[in-house]
Design a protein around this motif. Structure first.
Motif, short mmCIF file in Angstrom:
data_model
loop_
_atom_site.label_atom_id
_atom_site.label_comp_id
_atom_site.label_asym_id
_atom_site.label_seq_id
_atom_site.Cartn_x
_atom_site.Cartn_y
_atom_site.Cartn_z
N GLN A 24 0.83 -1.20 0.00
CA GLN A 24 0.00 0.00 0.00
C GLN A 24 0.87 1.26 0.00
O GLN A 24 0.61 2.20 -0.75
N SER A 25 1.91 1.28 0.80
CA SER A 25 2.80 2.45 0.86
C SER A 25 3.46 2.70 -0.49
O SER A 25 3.59 3.85 -0.93
N ALA A 26 3.89 1.63 -1.15
CA ALA A 26 4.52 1.79 -2.46
C ALA A 26 3.53 2.33 -3.48
O ALA A 26 3.88 3.20 -4.29
N ILE A 59 0.91 4.21 -2.86
CA ILE A 59 0.67 5.61 -2.52
C ILE A 59 1.82 6.49 -3.02
O ILE A 59 1.60 7.56 -3.58
N MET A 60 3.05 6.01 -2.85
CA MET A 60 4.20 6.76 -3.31
C MET A 60 4.18 6.89 -4.84
O MET A 60 4.43 7.98 -5.38
N LEU A 61 3.86 5.82 -5.54
CA LEU A 61 3.79 5.88 -7.00
C LEU A 61 2.70 6.84 -7.46
O LEU A 61 2.89 7.62 -8.40
N GLY A 99 1.61 9.43 -5.81
CA GLY A 99 2.10 10.77 -5.53
C GLY A 99 3.05 11.26 -6.61
O GLY A 99 3.00 12.43 -7.03
N GLU A 100 3.93 10.38 -7.06
CA GLU A 100 4.85 10.74 -8.13
C GLU A 100 4.10 11.08 -9.42
O GLU A 100 4.44 12.03 -10.12
N GLU A 127 2.39 14.48 -8.95
CA GLU A 127 3.38 15.55 -8.96
C GLU A 127 3.85 15.83 -10.39
O GLU A 127 3.98 16.98 -10.80
N TRP A 137 10.92 3.33 -12.17
CA TRP A 137 9.54 2.82 -12.25
C TRP A 137 9.56 1.31 -12.38
O TRP A 137 8.76 0.61 -11.75
N GLY A 139 10.28 -0.22 -9.00
CA GLY A 139 9.11 -0.14 -8.13
C GLY A 139 8.05 -1.17 -8.49
O GLY A 139 7.50 -1.85 -7.63
#
Length: 73
Positions: free
Chosen positions: A20-22, A24-26, A28-29, A32, A50, A53
Motif C-alpha cells: 500500500q505504501s509503495a 501511494i508513493m507511486l 504521488g509521483e 506531482e 519505475w 518499483g
C-alpha cells in the motif's frame, strides 16, 4: 474451516502495508509529474526507477499469494 495462525496474519498485514505504501508513493509521483504542467520524455533512470518499483510490487504480491496458497493446502 481451520484457524489462521496469528503470526501469519501479522506477516500478511506487514506485507500489505508495504504494498500500500509503495502504491501511494507511486500515485504521488504521478500526480506531482502531472502538476508540473509539462510532459518531458522519461529518462533512462526514470524508466529504471519505475521498473524497480513495479518489480517490487509484483514480487510482494506474489509472496502474499504464495503464502495464502500454502495456508489453504
Amino acid at each position: 474451516m481451520s484457524e489462521t495462525p496469528a503470526g501469519f496474519c501479522a506477516n500478511q498485514a506487514v506485507t500489505l502495508d508495504g504494498i500500500q505504501s509503495a502504491l501511494i508513493m507511486l500515485m504521488g509521483e504521478l500526480y506531482e509529474h502531472m502538476d508540473e504542467g509539462h510532459d518531458p520524455a522519461p529518462t533512462h533512470s526514470d524508466c529504471a526507477a519505475w521498473g524497480d518499483g513495479l518489480s517490487w510490487l509484483i514480487k510482494s504480491i506474489g509472496r502474499v499469494r504464495d503464502e495464502l496458497r500454502e495456508v489453504q493446502s
